[in-house]
Scaffold this active site. Sequence first.
Site, PDB file in Angstrom:
ATOM      1  CE  LYS A  34      11.254  14.792 -25.435  1.00 26.90           C
ATOM      2  NZ  LYS A  34      10.988  16.185 -25.845  1.00 26.90           N
ATOM      3  CG  ASP A  61       8.927  17.810 -23.066  1.00 25.34           C
ATOM      4  OD1 ASP A  61       8.833  18.497 -22.038  1.00 25.34           O
ATOM      5  OD2 ASP A  61       9.983  17.714 -23.731  1.00 25.34           O
ATOM      6  CE  LYS A  63      11.138  21.054 -20.816  1.00 26.60           C
ATOM      7  NZ  LYS A  63      10.843  20.547 -22.176  1.00 26.60           N
ATOM      8  CG  ASP A  66      -0.355  30.007 -16.083  1.00 25.99           C
ATOM      9  OD1 ASP A  66      -0.718  30.853 -15.243  1.00 25.99           O
ATOM     10  OD2 ASP A  66      -0.503  30.165 -17.312  1.00 25.99           O
ATOM     11  CB  THR A 125      20.205  20.535 -19.000  1.00 29.31           C
ATOM     12  OG1 THR A 125      19.438  20.483 -20.192  1.00 29.31           O
ATOM     13  CG2 THR A 125      19.763  19.451 -18.058  1.00 29.31           C
ATOM     14  NE  ARG A 218      19.076  15.609 -32.459  1.00 28.73           N
ATOM     15  CZ  ARG A 218      19.718  16.693 -32.028  1.00 28.73           C
ATOM     16  NH1 ARG A 218      20.169  17.577 -32.901  1.00 28.73           N
ATOM     17  NH2 ARG A 218      19.893  16.887 -30.738  1.00 28.73           N
TER      18      ARG A 218
HETATM   19  O1  C5P Z   1      17.655  14.041 -30.677  1.00 27.98           O
HETATM   20  P1  C5P Z   1      18.005  14.046 -29.216  1.00 27.98           P
HETATM   21  O2  C5P Z   1      18.292  12.655 -28.674  1.00 27.98           O
HETATM   22  O3  C5P Z   1      19.076  15.037 -28.877  1.00 27.98           O
HETATM   23  O4  C5P Z   1      16.645  14.523 -28.515  1.00 27.98           O
HETATM   24  C1  C5P Z   1      16.581  14.737 -27.136  1.00 27.98           C
HETATM   25  C2  C5P Z   1      15.218  15.219 -26.727  1.00 27.98           C
HETATM   26  O5  C5P Z   1      15.246  15.525 -25.345  1.00 27.98           O
HETATM   27  C3  C5P Z   1      14.752  16.493 -27.447  1.00 27.98           C
HETATM   28  O6  C5P Z   1      13.318  16.429 -27.573  1.00 27.98           O
HETATM   29  C4  C5P Z   1      15.152  17.590 -26.481  1.00 27.98           C
HETATM   30  O7  C5P Z   1      14.335  18.718 -26.584  1.00 27.98           O
HETATM   31  C5  C5P Z   1      14.942  16.893 -25.137  1.00 27.98           C
HETATM   32  N1  C5P Z   1      15.728  17.467 -24.056  1.00 27.98           N
HETATM   33  C6  C5P Z   1      17.100  17.516 -24.081  1.00 27.98           C
HETATM   34  N2  C5P Z   1      17.801  18.074 -23.051  1.00 27.98           N
HETATM   35  C7  C5P Z   1      17.156  18.575 -22.008  1.00 27.98           C
HETATM   36  C8  C5P Z   1      15.771  18.517 -21.949  1.00 27.98           C
HETATM   37  C9  C5P Z   1      15.076  17.964 -23.004  1.00 27.98           C
HETATM   38  O8  C5P Z   1      17.707  17.046 -25.023  1.00 27.98           O
HETATM   39  N3  C5P Z   1      17.832  19.059 -21.014  1.00 27.98           N
END
Ligand code: C5P
Length: 242
Positions: A34, A61, A63, A66, A125, A218
Amino acid sequence: MQAKDRIILALDVDTRRQALDLVQELAPYVGVFKVGMQLFNSTGPDIVGEINDYGGEVFVDLKFHDIPNTVASAGKVMTRLNCRMFNCHAAGGRAMMTELSLAVEQEAARRGIAVPLTLAVTVLTSMAQNELENDMLISNWSVEEVVVKWALAAKQCGIGGVVCSPREIAAIRAACGNDFKIVTPGIRPAWSKANDQKRITTPAQAIKLGADYIVIGRPITAAANKIQAVQKIIEELEAASC
Ligand code: C5P
């Protein structure tokens, strides 16, 4: 689908080199990478082709939100870039989503290339009920009702799936059927840190709830042994027969 193909690794890094080091190491174990606003705005669109060159598929990603013509034109660019999936905001409305879906299909047919999966983001979220009411001026409906209504609108406009919280998966699956793709972040294996994620779900739970893909960053990228971390997730998915 193989367990590996369900994993979308979030490349939340600033530089091309950091991203490609991760892709080079993890491409054999991860279905899709992503690229979000951080990396895309830092490297430019060439990062998509570079990840492809290492054998990785890409979820862009950004989003989009427009006017219909602008989003449809951006969708054509995503198609030409050969990304596997990209997203827009369902809040952009039916005309925007319909024009986007058509533009993507036409561009892919015109060039004889793959049609990327289009995804809609419904209610972010990070938004709670009070923000929906006071900032977006959407009252009378709960967050879940709005999420399901917008997911259904996206489907009716030809969008291929949604990005949503694990807690919304079951309702969207029930409303939109089995062919509609569901991508969910907020994933944490039992052995990993939650970091700033609040309402977390394990990889196996998310797939059992009905998700097609899990977005995870992460727990893999910050692990001392990244390959071991992703292999543990694959094993978890396989053990749960996902
Ligand atoms: O490191 P981690 O597993 O928390 O990364 C989650 C990814 O998903 C990040 O790129 C974050 O921006 C994205 N994301 C999220 N929650 C959302 C939408 C997107 O964690 N509601």
